[in-house]
Design a protein around this motif. Structure first.
Motif, mmCIF file in Angstrom:
data_model
loop_
_atom_site.group_PDB
_atom_site.id
_atom_site.type_symbol
_atom_site.label_atom_id
_atom_site.label_comp_id
_atom_site.label_asym_id
_atom_site.label_seq_id
_atom_site.Cartn_x
_atom_site.Cartn_y
_atom_site.Cartn_z
ATOM 1 N N UNK A 36 0.724 -1.174 -0.119
ATOM 2 C CA UNK A 36 0.003 0.032 0.067
ATOM 3 C C UNK A 36 0.893 1.255 0.212
ATOM 4 N N UNK A 37 0.534 2.126 -0.915
ATOM 5 C CA UNK A 37 1.484 3.315 -0.858
ATOM 6 C C UNK A 37 0.261 4.558 -0.680
ATOM 7 N N UNK A 38 0.395 5.285 0.217
ATOM 8 C CA UNK A 38 -0.438 6.437 0.650
ATOM 9 C C UNK A 38 -1.911 5.717 0.992
ATOM 10 N N UNK A 39 -2.163 4.536 1.274
ATOM 11 C CA UNK A 39 -3.550 3.907 1.742
ATOM 12 C C UNK A 39 -4.153 3.158 0.443
ATOM 13 N N UNK A 40 -3.674 3.087 -0.701
ATOM 14 C CA UNK A 40 -3.982 2.659 -2.065
ATOM 15 C C UNK A 40 -3.193 1.427 -2.139
ATOM 16 N N UNK A 41 -3.850 0.340 -2.683
ATOM 17 C CA UNK A 41 -3.123 -0.898 -2.914
ATOM 18 C C UNK A 41 -2.189 -0.826 -4.321
ATOM 19 N N UNK A 42 -1.024 -0.789 -4.199
ATOM 20 C CA UNK A 42 -0.301 -0.722 -5.512
ATOM 21 C C UNK A 42 -0.052 -1.988 -6.133
ATOM 22 N N UNK A 121 11.230 -1.134 -3.385
ATOM 23 C CA UNK A 121 11.318 -1.107 -4.944
ATOM 24 C C UNK A 121 12.613 -0.156 -5.361
ATOM 25 N N UNK A 122 13.216 0.277 -4.489
ATOM 26 C CA UNK A 122 14.362 1.333 -4.608
ATOM 27 C C UNK A 122 14.111 2.485 -5.626
ATOM 28 N N UNK A 123 15.175 2.661 -6.420
ATOM 29 C CA UNK A 123 14.859 3.843 -7.260
ATOM 30 C C UNK A 123 14.127 3.478 -8.486
ATOM 31 N N UNK A 128 2.127 1.771 -8.935
ATOM 32 C CA UNK A 128 1.717 3.110 -8.316
ATOM 33 C C UNK A 128 2.703 3.492 -7.497
ATOM 34 N N UNK A 129 3.760 2.693 -7.221
ATOM 35 C CA UNK A 129 4.815 3.054 -5.905
ATOM 36 C C UNK A 129 5.840 3.699 -6.755
ATOM 37 N N UNK A 134 8.678 4.955 0.443
ATOM 38 C CA UNK A 134 8.493 4.341 1.542
ATOM 39 C C UNK A 134 7.021 3.531 1.492
ATOM 40 N N UNK A 135 6.796 2.382 1.788
ATOM 41 C CA UNK A 135 5.428 2.049 1.745
ATOM 42 C C UNK A 135 5.072 0.911 2.707
ATOM 43 N N UNK A 136 3.804 0.406 2.795
ATOM 44 C CA UNK A 136 3.314 -0.477 3.980
ATOM 45 C C UNK A 136 3.094 -2.027 3.214
ATOM 46 N N UNK A 137 3.865 -2.868 3.523
ATOM 47 C CA UNK A 137 3.395 -4.173 3.081
ATOM 48 C C UNK A 137 2.795 -5.015 4.196
ATOM 49 N N UNK A 138 1.531 -5.626 3.681
ATOM 50 C CA UNK A 138 0.585 -6.536 4.621
ATOM 51 C C UNK A 138 0.771 -8.117 4.034
ATOM 52 N N UNK A 139 1.299 -8.715 5.067
ATOM 53 C CA UNK A 139 1.508 -10.089 4.698
ATOM 54 C C UNK A 139 0.562 -10.845 5.461
#
Length: 150
Positions: A36-42, A121-123, A128-129, A134-139
């Motif tokens: 998730x990037x800014x609350x949206x699943x990417x 995902x680096x540079x 959409x990331x 920096x993003x959130x990973x849900x496992x």
């Protein structure tokens, strides 16, 4: 909810602990993951296959805990319970952090990880990331197969 920090500096939270077998380094696991990037699943394993233009089949992502990212066995075609075949090559690419933060999870467990660019995902970015994000990973840990056997 308890916050943890892994040896590599990744911060994570166990949302659900799980009650099944523990994922150890070297064991093969199946997970569902959502970035998730800014609350949206990417990026998500839950929306990896599109069939007949409108049917989505969610296929768990399988890999070896602690292995270098991208070294998992590629399956050309996968048979699923409803008898349909589809190519597994189009699966979304998980962030490298996933290969280490799964260690210690129990089957049925759910973990949220804050992934900085160097473990994500680096540079290059992904979907959409954007690059350097920096993003959130849900496992969600679905299955564990011990090292050397099934």
């Amino acid at each position: 909810m308890v916050a943890f920090e892994a040896a590599d500096g990744l911060k994570y939270y166990d949302i659900v602990e799980g009650k099944g077998p523990v994922a150890e380094k070297g064991s093969t696991v199946q997970v569902h993951f959502d970035c998730l990037y800014r609350g949206v699943t990417a990026v998500s394993s839950r929306e990896s296959k599109l069939l007949a233009g409108n049917r989505i089949i969610a296929q768990p992502y399988e890999f070896k805990v602690g292995a270098p990212p991208g070294k998992e066995r590629k399956r050309d075609f996968v048979d699923n319970p409803n008898g349909l075949f589809f190519s597994a090559q189009a699966a979304p690419k998980p962030p490298p952090a996933m290969y280490t933060v799964t260690e210690g999870m129990k089957v049925g467990g759910k973990r949220t990880v804050i992934v900085p660019p160097e473990a994500g995902y680096g540079q290059k970015g992904m979907s959409e990331i954007p690059p350097g994000a920096t993003f959130e990973l849900n496992l969600e840990l679905l299955q564990v197969m011990p090292p050397g056997g099934k």
